[in-house]
Write a protein that holds these residues in place. Structure first.
Motif, PDB file in Angstrom:
ATOM      1  N   GLY A  62       0.794  -1.226   0.000  1.00 38.19           N
ATOM      2  CA  GLY A  62       0.000   0.000   0.000  1.00 38.19           C
ATOM      3  C   GLY A  62       0.822   1.270   0.000  1.00 38.19           C
ATOM      4  O   GLY A  62       0.406   2.281   0.567  1.00 38.19           O
ATOM      5  N   ASN A  63       1.984   1.246  -0.645  1.00 46.54           N
ATOM      6  CA  ASN A  63       2.883   2.392  -0.629  1.00 46.54           C
ATOM      7  C   ASN A  63       3.192   2.885  -2.042  1.00 46.54           C
ATOM      8  O   ASN A  63       4.333   3.095  -2.401  1.00 46.54           O
ATOM      9  N   TRP A  64       2.173   3.082  -2.847  1.00 45.83           N
ATOM     10  CA  TRP A  64       2.451   3.567  -4.200  1.00 45.83           C
ATOM     11  C   TRP A  64       1.566   4.747  -4.576  1.00 45.83           C
ATOM     12  O   TRP A  64       1.748   5.357  -5.613  1.00 45.83           O
ATOM     13  N   ARG A  65       0.650   5.109  -3.738  1.00 46.45           N
ATOM     14  CA  ARG A  65      -0.264   6.207  -4.032  1.00 46.45           C
ATOM     15  C   ARG A  65       0.379   7.546  -3.710  1.00 46.45           C
ATOM     16  O   ARG A  65       1.147   7.681  -2.765  1.00 46.45           O
ATOM     17  N   VAL A  66       0.025   8.549  -4.510  1.00 45.03           N
ATOM     18  CA  VAL A  66       0.429   9.924  -4.258  1.00 45.03           C
ATOM     19  C   VAL A  66      -0.827  10.670  -3.844  1.00 45.03           C
ATOM     20  O   VAL A  66      -1.820  10.671  -4.573  1.00 45.03           O
ATOM     21  N   TYR A  67      -0.785  11.267  -2.675  1.00 49.66           N
ATOM     22  CA  TYR A  67      -1.945  11.994  -2.172  1.00 49.66           C
ATOM     23  C   TYR A  67      -1.695  13.481  -2.303  1.00 49.66           C
ATOM     24  O   TYR A  67      -0.704  14.006  -1.815  1.00 49.66           O
ATOM     25  N   LEU A  68      -2.597  14.144  -2.976  1.00 49.52           N
ATOM     26  CA  LEU A  68      -2.492  15.574  -3.216  1.00 49.52           C
ATOM     27  C   LEU A  68      -3.611  16.292  -2.469  1.00 49.52           C
ATOM     28  O   LEU A  68      -4.628  15.677  -2.138  1.00 49.52           O
ATOM     29  N   PRO A  69      -3.466  17.603  -2.249  1.00 50.84           N
ATOM     30  CA  PRO A  69      -4.532  18.336  -1.562  1.00 50.84           C
ATOM     31  C   PRO A  69      -5.885  18.245  -2.290  1.00 50.84           C
ATOM     32  O   PRO A  69      -6.927  18.296  -1.656  1.00 50.84           O
ATOM     33  N   VAL A  70      -5.865  18.086  -3.615  1.00 54.54           N
ATOM     34  CA  VAL A  70      -7.116  18.011  -4.376  1.00 54.54           C
ATOM     35  C   VAL A  70      -7.684  16.601  -4.414  1.00 54.54           C
ATOM     36  O   VAL A  70      -8.757  16.375  -4.943  1.00 54.54           O
ATOM     37  N   GLY A  71      -6.976  15.640  -3.887  1.00 53.65           N
ATOM     38  CA  GLY A  71      -7.448  14.266  -3.886  1.00 53.65           C
ATOM     39  C   GLY A  71      -6.424  13.316  -4.473  1.00 53.65           C
ATOM     40  O   GLY A  71      -5.343  13.717  -4.895  1.00 53.65           O
ATOM     41  N   GLU A  72      -6.780  12.058  -4.540  1.00 52.75           N
ATOM     42  CA  GLU A  72      -5.880  11.018  -5.019  1.00 52.75           C
ATOM     43  C   GLU A  72      -6.265  10.630  -6.439  1.00 52.75           C
ATOM     44  O   GLU A  72      -7.428  10.582  -6.792  1.00 52.75           O
ATOM     45  N   SER A  73      -5.259  10.358  -7.268  1.00 54.82           N
ATOM     46  CA  SER A  73      -5.493   9.974  -8.654  1.00 54.82           C
ATOM     47  C   SER A  73      -4.616   8.773  -8.993  1.00 54.82           C
ATOM     48  O   SER A  73      -3.405   8.803  -8.761  1.00 54.82           O
ATOM     49  N   THR A  74      -5.224   7.738  -9.550  1.00 56.24           N
ATOM     50  CA  THR A  74      -4.473   6.546  -9.913  1.00 56.24           C
ATOM     51  C   THR A  74      -3.448   6.858 -11.000  1.00 56.24           C
ATOM     52  O   THR A  74      -2.314   6.382 -10.956  1.00 56.24           O
ATOM     53  N   VAL A  75      -3.833   7.682 -11.976  1.00 59.55           N
ATOM     54  CA  VAL A  75      -2.920   8.028 -13.074  1.00 59.55           C
ATOM     55  C   VAL A  75      -1.714   8.799 -12.543  1.00 59.55           C
ATOM     56  O   VAL A  75      -0.565   8.473 -12.855  1.00 59.55           O
ATOM     57  N   VAL A  76      -1.964   9.800 -11.707  1.00 57.01           N
ATOM     58  CA  VAL A  76      -0.863  10.585 -11.131  1.00 57.01           C
ATOM     59  C   VAL A  76       0.012   9.690 -10.259  1.00 57.01           C
ATOM     60  O   VAL A  76       1.242   9.769 -10.303  1.00 57.01           O
ATOM     61  N   SER A  77      -0.621   8.814  -9.479  1.00 54.87           N
ATOM     62  CA  SER A  77       0.140   7.899  -8.620  1.00 54.87           C
ATOM     63  C   SER A  77       1.029   6.985  -9.459  1.00 54.87           C
ATOM     64  O   SER A  77       2.194   6.768  -9.134  1.00 54.87           O
ATOM     65  N   PHE A  78       0.486   6.445 -10.554  1.00 57.84           N
ATOM     66  CA  PHE A  78       1.271   5.548 -11.402  1.00 57.84           C
ATOM     67  C   PHE A  78       2.417   6.292 -12.082  1.00 57.84           C
ATOM     68  O   PHE A  78       3.535   5.770 -12.160  1.00 57.84           O
ATOM     69  N   LEU A  79       2.172   7.516 -12.555  1.00 58.51           N
ATOM     70  CA  LEU A  79       3.242   8.307 -13.188  1.00 58.51           C
ATOM     71  C   LEU A  79       4.337   8.648 -12.175  1.00 58.51           C
ATOM     72  O   LEU A  79       5.524   8.556 -12.487  1.00 58.51           O
ATOM     73  N   ALA A  80       3.943   9.016 -10.957  1.00 62.44           N
ATOM     74  CA  ALA A  80       4.936   9.318  -9.920  1.00 62.44           C
ATOM     75  C   ALA A  80       5.714   8.064  -9.544  1.00 62.44           C
ATOM     76  O   ALA A  80       6.939   8.119  -9.360  1.00 62.44           O
ATOM     77  N   HIS A  81       5.027   6.941  -9.442  1.00 60.34           N
ATOM     78  CA  HIS A  81       5.675   5.662  -9.136  1.00 60.34           C
ATOM     79  C   HIS A  81       6.681   5.293 -10.225  1.00 60.34           C
ATOM     80  O   HIS A  81       7.799   4.874  -9.940  1.00 60.34           O
ATOM     81  N   THR A  82       6.294   5.487 -11.486  1.00 61.86           N
ATOM     82  CA  THR A  82       7.185   5.190 -12.611  1.00 61.86           C
ATOM     83  C   THR A  82       8.405   6.109 -12.603  1.00 61.86           C
ATOM     84  O   THR A  82       9.537   5.663 -12.791  1.00 61.86           O
ATOM     85  N   ALA A  83       8.177   7.395 -12.367  1.00 58.04           N
ATOM     86  CA  ALA A  83       9.294   8.354 -12.301  1.00 58.04           C
ATOM     87  C   ALA A  83      10.242   7.988 -11.161  1.00 58.04           C
ATOM     88  O   ALA A  83      11.461   8.038 -11.328  1.00 58.04           O
ATOM     89  N   TYR A  84       9.696   7.593 -10.028  1.00 57.52           N
ATOM     90  CA  TYR A  84      10.519   7.197  -8.885  1.00 57.52           C
ATOM     91  C   TYR A  84      11.361   5.964  -9.236  1.00 57.52           C
ATOM     92  O   TYR A  84      12.541   5.889  -8.899  1.00 57.52           O
ATOM     93  N   PHE A  85      10.773   5.022  -9.953  1.00 58.81           N
ATOM     94  CA  PHE A  85      11.519   3.823 -10.374  1.00 58.81           C
ATOM     95  C   PHE A  85      12.654   4.205 -11.323  1.00 58.81           C
ATOM     96  O   PHE A  85      13.778   3.708 -11.196  1.00 58.81           O
ATOM     97  N   VAL A  86      12.376   5.073 -12.285  1.00 65.15           N
ATOM     98  CA  VAL A  86      13.398   5.473 -13.264  1.00 65.15           C
ATOM     99  C   VAL A  86      14.555   6.171 -12.564  1.00 65.15           C
ATOM    100  O   VAL A  86      15.722   5.918 -12.866  1.00 65.15           O
ATOM    101  N   ILE A  87      14.232   7.024 -11.611  1.00 61.30           N
ATOM    102  CA  ILE A  87      15.292   7.735 -10.890  1.00 61.30           C
ATOM    103  C   ILE A  87      16.115   6.770 -10.042  1.00 61.30           C
ATOM    104  O   ILE A  87      17.319   6.897  -9.920  1.00 61.30           O
ATOM    105  N   MET A  88      15.452   5.756  -9.481  1.00 60.55           N
ATOM    106  CA  MET A  88      16.180   4.773  -8.681  1.00 60.55           C
ATOM    107  C   MET A  88      17.070   3.960  -9.576  1.00 60.55           C
ATOM    108  O   MET A  88      18.049   3.448  -9.277  1.00 60.55           O
TER     109      MET A  88
END
Length: 192
Positions: free
Chosen positions: A166-192
């Motif tokens: 349960g550690n892949w979601r990105v929570y924003l003040p406007v709410g949570e988005s699966t697409v944004v969470s997946f893009l952030a997760h992918t970017a985090y993987f690429v940087i790692m």
């Protein structure tokens, strides 16, 4: 300030705000320390990481290699490790994050012991980046398809593990988005 940011001076602006203890502006979602850490993280992700990848691939496919090429690659890896260490330190020692997520932040102690943790974090990040770069470069020199398969499998496993805990979601003040969470997760993987 907007013009300075557009001219590529955002790290200088953020650094000035941190050093001079400029208070958080009304409506600003994050404090100055987080903004500075985030700027360094993004800078590393869009500059140093691609640079290391290009340097490693160039070394893998060329027949003539010089000491300057190896030195440049190591310096780029040191830059990434330094950013990982300093951003990790800044976020871990943040009073805000320690209050919000006490089980996640607060691993770095104060004083000499904290300095040793930072040195260890730097050494680990440097060894990780060098091992990853060398491994991908060697695999790339053998088979480009193999690199794609290995990285895709690694990304798949990484995603499954993060989803399962349960550690892949990105929570924003406007709410949570699966697409944004997946893009952030992918970017985090690429940087790692």
């Amino acid at each position: 300030m907007v013009m300075l940011t557009l001219l590529g001076c955002k790290p200088i602006v953020d650094g000035y705000r941190v050093v001079c203890s400029v208070p958080q502006a009304p409506g600003q979602p994050f404090d100055q320390d987080f903004n500075f850490a985030y700027t360094r993280f993004c800078e590393t992700g869009v500059e140093s990481v691609p640079q290391v990848i290009i340097q490693a691939l160039a070394l893998a496919v060329t027949k003539e290699r010089g000491n300057r090429q190896y030195f440049s690659l190591v310096i780029s890896c040191v830059s990434i490790a330094n950013t990982v260490m300093s951003v990790g330190h800044d976020m871990d020692t943040s009073e805000t994050y320690r209050a919000i997520e006490p089980l996640y932040y607060g691993a770095i102690p104060e004083g000499t012991a904290g300095n040793l943790v930072n040195v260890a974090l730097f050494a680990f990040a440097l060894c990780y980046v060098l091992a990853k770069v060398i491994g991908v470069a060697v695999l790339f020199s053998v088979s480009r398809l193999a690199v794609g398969v290995v990285l895709a499998a690694e990304f798949g496993l990484y995603t499954l593990v993060r989803v399962s805990i349960g550690n892949w979601r990105v929570y924003l003040p406007v709410g949570e988005s699966t697409v944004v969470s997946f893009l952030a997760h992918t970017a985090y993987f690429v940087i790692m």
